[in-house]
Every structure is written in structure tokens, then in C-alpha cells.
Scaffold this motif. Structure first.
Motif, PDB file in Angstrom:
ATOM      1  N   ASP A 121      21.748   3.615  10.752  1.00  0.00           N
ATOM      2  CA  ASP A 121      21.789   4.516  11.840  1.00  0.00           C
ATOM      3  C   ASP A 121      21.335   3.863  13.169  1.00  0.00           C
ATOM      4  N   LYS A 122      20.158   3.275  13.117  1.00  0.00           N
ATOM      5  CA  LYS A 122      19.302   2.898  14.204  1.00  0.00           C
ATOM      6  C   LYS A 122      19.205   1.497  14.323  1.00  0.00           C
ATOM      7  N   GLY A 123      19.582   0.596  13.343  1.00  0.00           N
ATOM      8  CA  GLY A 123      19.435  -0.723  13.526  1.00  0.00           C
ATOM      9  C   GLY A 123      18.134  -1.361  12.486  1.00  0.00           C
ATOM     10  N   PRO A 124      18.219  -2.587  12.265  1.00  0.00           N
ATOM     11  CA  PRO A 124      17.148  -3.205  11.397  1.00  0.00           C
ATOM     12  C   PRO A 124      15.681  -3.279  11.729  1.00  0.00           C
ATOM     13  N   LYS A 125      15.563  -3.090  13.239  1.00  0.00           N
ATOM     14  CA  LYS A 125      14.350  -3.090  13.631  1.00  0.00           C
ATOM     15  C   LYS A 125      13.607  -1.559  13.378  1.00  0.00           C
ATOM     16  N   ARG A 126      14.332  -0.758  12.941  1.00  0.00           N
ATOM     17  CA  ARG A 126      13.881   0.461  12.766  1.00  0.00           C
ATOM     18  C   ARG A 126      13.475   0.792  11.190  1.00  0.00           C
ATOM     19  N   VAL A 127      13.657  -0.238  10.344  1.00  0.00           N
ATOM     20  CA  VAL A 127      13.212   0.092   8.945  1.00  0.00           C
ATOM     21  C   VAL A 127      11.759   0.198   9.117  1.00  0.00           C
ATOM     22  N   PRO A 128      11.247   1.089   8.316  1.00  0.00           N
ATOM     23  CA  PRO A 128       9.867   1.315   8.370  1.00  0.00           C
ATOM     24  C   PRO A 128       9.049   0.173   7.947  1.00  0.00           C
ATOM     25  N   PRO A 129       7.737  -0.046   8.618  1.00  0.00           N
ATOM     26  CA  PRO A 129       6.997  -0.806   8.178  1.00  0.00           C
ATOM     27  C   PRO A 129       6.453  -1.280   6.835  1.00  0.00           C
ATOM     28  N   LEU A 130       6.359  -0.084   6.251  1.00  0.00           N
ATOM     29  CA  LEU A 130       5.898   0.096   4.690  1.00  0.00           C
ATOM     30  C   LEU A 130       6.950   0.227   3.847  1.00  0.00           C
ATOM     31  N   PHE A 131       8.225   0.104   4.232  1.00  0.00           N
ATOM     32  CA  PHE A 131       9.244   0.117   3.247  1.00  0.00           C
ATOM     33  C   PHE A 131       9.157  -0.576   1.968  1.00  0.00           C
ATOM     34  N   VAL A 132       8.786  -1.948   1.858  1.00  0.00           N
ATOM     35  CA  VAL A 132       8.575  -2.615   0.857  1.00  0.00           C
ATOM     36  C   VAL A 132       7.410  -2.014  -0.155  1.00  0.00           C
ATOM     37  N   PRO A 133       6.269  -1.921   0.316  1.00  0.00           N
ATOM     38  CA  PRO A 133       5.174  -1.403  -0.689  1.00  0.00           C
ATOM     39  C   PRO A 133       5.427   0.115  -1.020  1.00  0.00           C
ATOM     40  N   MET A 134       6.299   0.738  -0.377  1.00  0.00           N
ATOM     41  CA  MET A 134       6.733   2.049  -0.743  1.00  0.00           C
ATOM     42  C   MET A 134       7.775   2.164  -1.790  1.00  0.00           C
ATOM     43  N   THR A 135       8.532   0.969  -2.031  1.00  0.00           N
ATOM     44  CA  THR A 135       9.517   1.168  -2.765  1.00  0.00           C
ATOM     45  C   THR A 135       9.535   0.320  -4.030  1.00  0.00           C
ATOM     46  N   ILE A 136       8.645  -0.759  -4.132  1.00  0.00           N
ATOM     47  CA  ILE A 136       8.648  -1.668  -5.244  1.00  0.00           C
ATOM     48  C   ILE A 136       8.081  -1.035  -6.570  1.00  0.00           C
ATOM     49  N   GLY A 137       8.576  -1.084  -7.726  1.00  0.00           N
ATOM     50  CA  GLY A 137       8.263  -0.218  -8.855  1.00  0.00           C
ATOM     51  C   GLY A 137       6.988  -0.465  -9.265  1.00  0.00           C
ATOM     52  N   ASN A 138       6.276  -1.428  -8.893  1.00  0.00           N
ATOM     53  CA  ASN A 138       4.764  -1.762  -9.455  1.00  0.00           C
ATOM     54  C   ASN A 138       3.828  -0.678  -8.889  1.00  0.00           C
ATOM     55  N   MET A 139       4.454  -0.329  -7.600  1.00  0.00           N
ATOM     56  CA  MET A 139       3.334   0.531  -7.014  1.00  0.00           C
ATOM     57  C   MET A 139       2.821   1.734  -7.542  1.00  0.00           C
ATOM     58  N   GLY A 140       3.567   2.348  -8.441  1.00  0.00           N
ATOM     59  CA  GLY A 140       3.060   3.585  -9.192  1.00  0.00           C
ATOM     60  C   GLY A 140       1.675   3.140  -9.821  1.00  0.00           C
ATOM     61  N   ALA A 141       1.942   1.962 -10.847  1.00  0.00           N
ATOM     62  CA  ALA A 141       0.686   1.429 -11.252  1.00  0.00           C
ATOM     63  C   ALA A 141      -0.484   0.932 -10.184  1.00  0.00           C
ATOM     64  N   GLY A 142       0.115   0.210  -9.166  1.00  0.00           N
ATOM     65  CA  GLY A 142      -0.894  -0.392  -8.217  1.00  0.00           C
ATOM     66  C   GLY A 142      -1.627   0.923  -7.413  1.00  0.00           C
ATOM     67  N   ASN A 143      -1.065   2.160  -7.112  1.00  0.00           N
ATOM     68  CA  ASN A 143      -1.525   2.884  -6.450  1.00  0.00           C
ATOM     69  C   ASN A 143      -2.530   3.677  -7.376  1.00  0.00           C
ATOM     70  N   ILE A 144      -2.451   4.025  -8.413  1.00  0.00           N
ATOM     71  CA  ILE A 144      -3.204   4.464  -9.560  1.00  0.00           C
ATOM     72  C   ILE A 144      -4.461   3.518  -9.811  1.00  0.00           C
ATOM     73  N   SER A 145      -4.265   2.383  -9.781  1.00  0.00           N
ATOM     74  CA  SER A 145      -5.520   1.529  -9.997  1.00  0.00           C
ATOM     75  C   SER A 145      -6.455   1.483  -8.634  1.00  0.00           C
ATOM     76  N   MET A 146      -5.635   1.548  -7.588  1.00  0.00           N
ATOM     77  CA  MET A 146      -6.427   1.357  -6.151  1.00  0.00           C
ATOM     78  C   MET A 146      -7.196   3.030  -6.185  1.00  0.00           C
ATOM     79  N   LYS A 147      -6.445   3.972  -6.596  1.00  0.00           N
ATOM     80  CA  LYS A 147      -7.165   5.385  -6.332  1.00  0.00           C
ATOM     81  C   LYS A 147      -8.235   5.560  -7.224  1.00  0.00           C
ATOM     82  N   PHE A 148      -8.229   4.985  -8.387  1.00  0.00           N
ATOM     83  CA  PHE A 148      -9.338   5.287  -9.416  1.00  0.00           C
ATOM     84  C   PHE A 148     -10.228   4.133  -9.538  1.00  0.00           C
ATOM     85  N   GLY A 149     -10.054   2.969  -9.032  1.00  0.00           N
ATOM     86  CA  GLY A 149     -11.003   1.724  -9.044  1.00  0.00           C
ATOM     87  C   GLY A 149     -10.787   0.859 -10.559  1.00  0.00           C
TER      88      GLY A 149
END
Length: 411
Positions: A121-149
Motif C-alpha cells: 500500500d505504501k511502498g518498501p520504505k514503510r515496512v516497520p523497522p521491527l518487521f523481522v524480529p517480530m516475525t521470525i519463529g524463534n522469537m517466541g523462545a527468544g522473548n521468553i528467555s529475555m523476559k525471565f533471564g
């Protein structure tokens, strides 16, 4: 070899956003399947799904945290928080000995769709900057490990609908072999959006039934596909020595694990049941028991024609004549199919079943298929003593994963 026990469980699910409400729904035959509300699904040909209701990320995360996560990660963190609180484990004492093996079969599909729409709709430059770290599948585990140390190994094992069960099984092996003292293990998924529903609909895998009470009906002769669900199921596993040393309340024990590949077809199981059947045999053998010791099976039971009849053949392959003597139920009539998180939420159900001596029903089963001739506990649960239970998860690509759980009897 260390014995491995469960000291905490947590869930976000279509039938409750904590273990107590989840189990109350399971025991009272309440289903979370309803009309799709998350988006306008009219053009998909699919009417119903099992959506999480009234999820509040602020209960376990601050705004800065959850705004940087896709929904699947939010679900995972919330379920992990409940499991850790229940366990009472102090990760700070030895963070490198605590792992995070939490799977997602697909990852951040909500943000994938949103990001692609924005790009178009708005062009490649408008893709959110956190698009990749929000979408890759390992971030479920990654966010849990970061949250709880938790600084031990952190993995996202992707084996389609067997993902969470594989993660629990691999965490079990790591603790058993002394590589970890404790581990978050399970799965999380959030795929109820236009591309998620449309993709599985194009595969003709989803039920087109417009009646929520009849859309998911595992082992029924009129089943026509699965109902997509969402949410997370997380176990907190630790060695028996660790749990006893700190006086933890032990909920159940993991005693066996089997996993293999059909090496046969992208979506269909081996016709003779040998793939999933051998995985069940392996889990039983690792537990040091026989088929006759199994008191209950929580089946994969997706409500698709091929899966349910194929799993029936596999259970007979593994258990022989004993297959006719034990109750088998699918939880997917309650909360649909959570894809990569299915085995995690179903493991939570098994832990409660072992504790309470209650076998949940297979909701939606009215007229059993002739090829599905075992005891599938139709429509009403049962009070029954359970000592050993199997949990089956079978994924596209021929992935088979089976866990064997044991009731904790204090020894």
C-alpha cells in the motif's frame, strides 16, 4: 540419568487464559470454537475458529515489551510467566542452566501479513523497522528467555504440528542427560488472520462447517477438516534432584519420548501406521513400561479424514489388542488445532488429567467412523485413575512426536 519432573504449567487458550479457567472449561465440556471475529472471513469460505478471548498482555508485560512482539510471542510470554510462578524456581541463581525450548510452527504471521500489506500500500520504505524480529519463529523462545533471564540453550524446533511436543521431548532429554537443570518447554502460535485461514483453506484442511458445535469433530464419520486455534502451552521442567532440593511441588513426571519421520508424503501418514506407531513404542520403551501400562492417550485427533483414521491404525500398531481397552480422546473439539502449539496445550491438559484422575471428552463426536473403532470418550469426560498417559502429535512432512507422562506419586 536424571529423572525429569514438571513443576509449573501455563497456558493462554481459546477456553481460558490461565490453567484454572482452562481446566474448568475442559471438565465442563465448554468449547472455545465460535464465529471468527479477528477479521472479516467471509471471502475465505471459513466461518469459525478457536480464538483466544480477552487476552490482556499488561498482566505479564509492560507496554514497551508487548508492542515489540507479534501476538504469538505475547501468548508465549504470558503462559511462561504462569508456569514459572507456579514452579517457584529462581532462575537468577544459575541462569545458564535454565533453557528455553519453545516452538512455533509458523511464527509471526499476524505481523507478516501486516508488513506485506503496508509494503504494497505504501511502498518498501514503510515496512516497520521491527518487521523481522517480530516475525521470525524463534522469537517466541527468544522473548521468553529475555523476559525471565534464562541463559541456557534457547531453541524453536519447527516440525509443523509436532513442534511443541518435540520441544518438550528435547528439553526432557537435555535435563535427563545433565545438560540443563530446568527448562521452559512447549509451544505458542497466533495464526488466525486472513492469510493463515486462507492458506489452510486452500489446502482443504479446514472445516467449512458454519456450526461451531459441529465444525471440529474428531473421529466422527462426518468430519471435514480441522478448526484453527491459537494460544500457548508451556511446561516448566526440571530435574527431580533440583525440585526435591528446593521443596517444589511436583505436578507430574515426563518418562518417555519418541520421535521419527514417516518419510512418505507431505501431508498424509504412512497407511500402515508404522511411523506414529513406532514413535509410541519408543516412548513406552523409554518409560520402562509395556503397552498394557498405558491408561490414557491424548490423541492428535485433528478432525481431518486422513489424520483420524491414520492415527487409529497407528495406535493399534503400537498397542495391539490393548488399544481397545483404553480411553483415547482429542482435545481439539474444545480448543481447535493450535498447530505448532498444539502439543504444549495438550500437555497441560494431560498434567491436569493425571492430577485429577479425569479424562477429558472428545467434543463433537456423535457418530464414529467405521475406521475409528476405539474408545474415543465421546462428548462427556470420565473420572478414571490414570498413571501413565501418552500424548501424540503428528505434523505435515511426516513428523511424529510422542510423549509419555507419569502421575507423580511422591516417589
Amino acid at each position: 540419568m536424571n529423572r525429569v519432573v514438571i513443576t509449573g504449567i501455563g497456558t493462554v487458550s481459546p477456553i481460558g487464559n490461565d490453567v484454572q479457567s482452562f481446566w474448568d472449561s475442559m471438565t465442563n465440556n465448554r468449547s472455545g470454537i465460535a464465529e471468527i471475529k479477528k477479521f472479516d472471513a467471509e471471502n475465505t469460505g471459513i466461518s469459525v475458529a478457536a480464538e483466544v478471548k480477552n487476552f490482556d498482555p499488561t498482566l505479564t508485560m509492560d507496554r514497551k515489551e508487548y508492542k515489540r512482539m507479534d501476538l504469538f510471542s505475547q501468548y508465549g510470554v504470558a503462559a511462561a510467566a504462569e508456569a514459572l510462578e507456579m514452579s517457584g524456581y529462581n532462575i537468577e541463581e544459575n541462569p545458564y542452566r535454565v533453557g528455553t525450548l519453545v516452538s512455533s510452527g509458523i511464527g509471526g504471521l499476524i505481523e507478516i501479513e501486516n508488513g506485506i500489506r503496508k509494503m504494497i500500500d505504501k511502498g518498501p520504505k514503510r515496512v516497520p523497522p521491527l518487521f523481522v524480529p517480530m516475525t521470525i519463529g524463534n522469537m517466541g523462545a527468544g522473548n521468553i528467555s529475555m523476559k525471565f533471564g534464562a541463559r541456557g540453550i534457547s531453541l524453536d524446533i519447527v516440525t509443523a504440528c509436532a513442534s511443541a511436543t518435540n520441544s518438550i521431548g528435547e528439553a526432557f532429554l537435555k535435563i535427563q542427560n545433565g545438560l540443563l537443570d530446568a527448562c521452559f518447554a512447549g509451544g505458542t502460535e497466533g495464526t488466525i488472520n486472513e492469510i493463515g485461514i486462507s492458506g489452510f483453506a486452500a489446502l482443504t484442511a479446514l472445516s467449512t462447517n458454519e456450526d461451531p458445535s459441529k465444525a471440529s469433530r474428531p473421529f466422527d464419520k462426518d468430519r471435514d477438516g480441522f478448526v484453527m486455534g491459537e494460544g500457548a502451552g508451556i511446561l516448566f521442567l526440571e530435574s527431580l534432584e533440583s525440585a526435591q532440593k528446593r521443596g517444589a511441588t511436583i505436578l507430574a513426571e515426563v518418562v518417555g519420548y519418541g520421535s521419527n519421520s514417516d518419510a512418505y508424503h507431505m501431508t498424509a501418514p504412512l497407511p500402515d501406521g508404522s511411523g506414529a506407531g513406532e514413535a509410541m513404542k519408543t516412548a513406552i520403551a523409554m518409560a520402562g513400561i509395556t503397552a498394557e501400562d498405558i491408561d490414557y492417550i491424548n490423541a492428535h485427533g485433528t478432525s481431518t479424514p486422513t489424520n483420524d483414521s491414520g492415527e487409529t491404525v497407528a495406535i493399534k500398531y503400537a498397542l495391539g489388542d490393548h488399544a481397545y481397552n483404553i480411553p483415547i480422546s482429542s482435545s481439539k473439539g474444545h480448543f481447535g488445532h493450535l498447530l505448532g502449539a498444539a502439543g504444549g496445550v495438550e500437555a497441560v491438559a494431560i498434567v491436569k488429567a493425571l492430577q485429577e484422575g479425569f479424562i477429558p471428552a472428545t467434543l463433537g463426536l456423535e457418530n464414529a467412523d467405521d475406521d475409528c473403532d476405539l474408545d474415543y470418550v465421546p462428548n462427556a469426560g470420565r473420572q478414571q485413575d490414570i498413571r501413565y498417559a501418552l500424548s501424540n502429535s503428528l505434523g505435515f512432512g511426516g513428523h511424529n512426536a510422542v510423549l509419555c507422562f507419569k502421575r507423580w506419586d511422591g516417589e
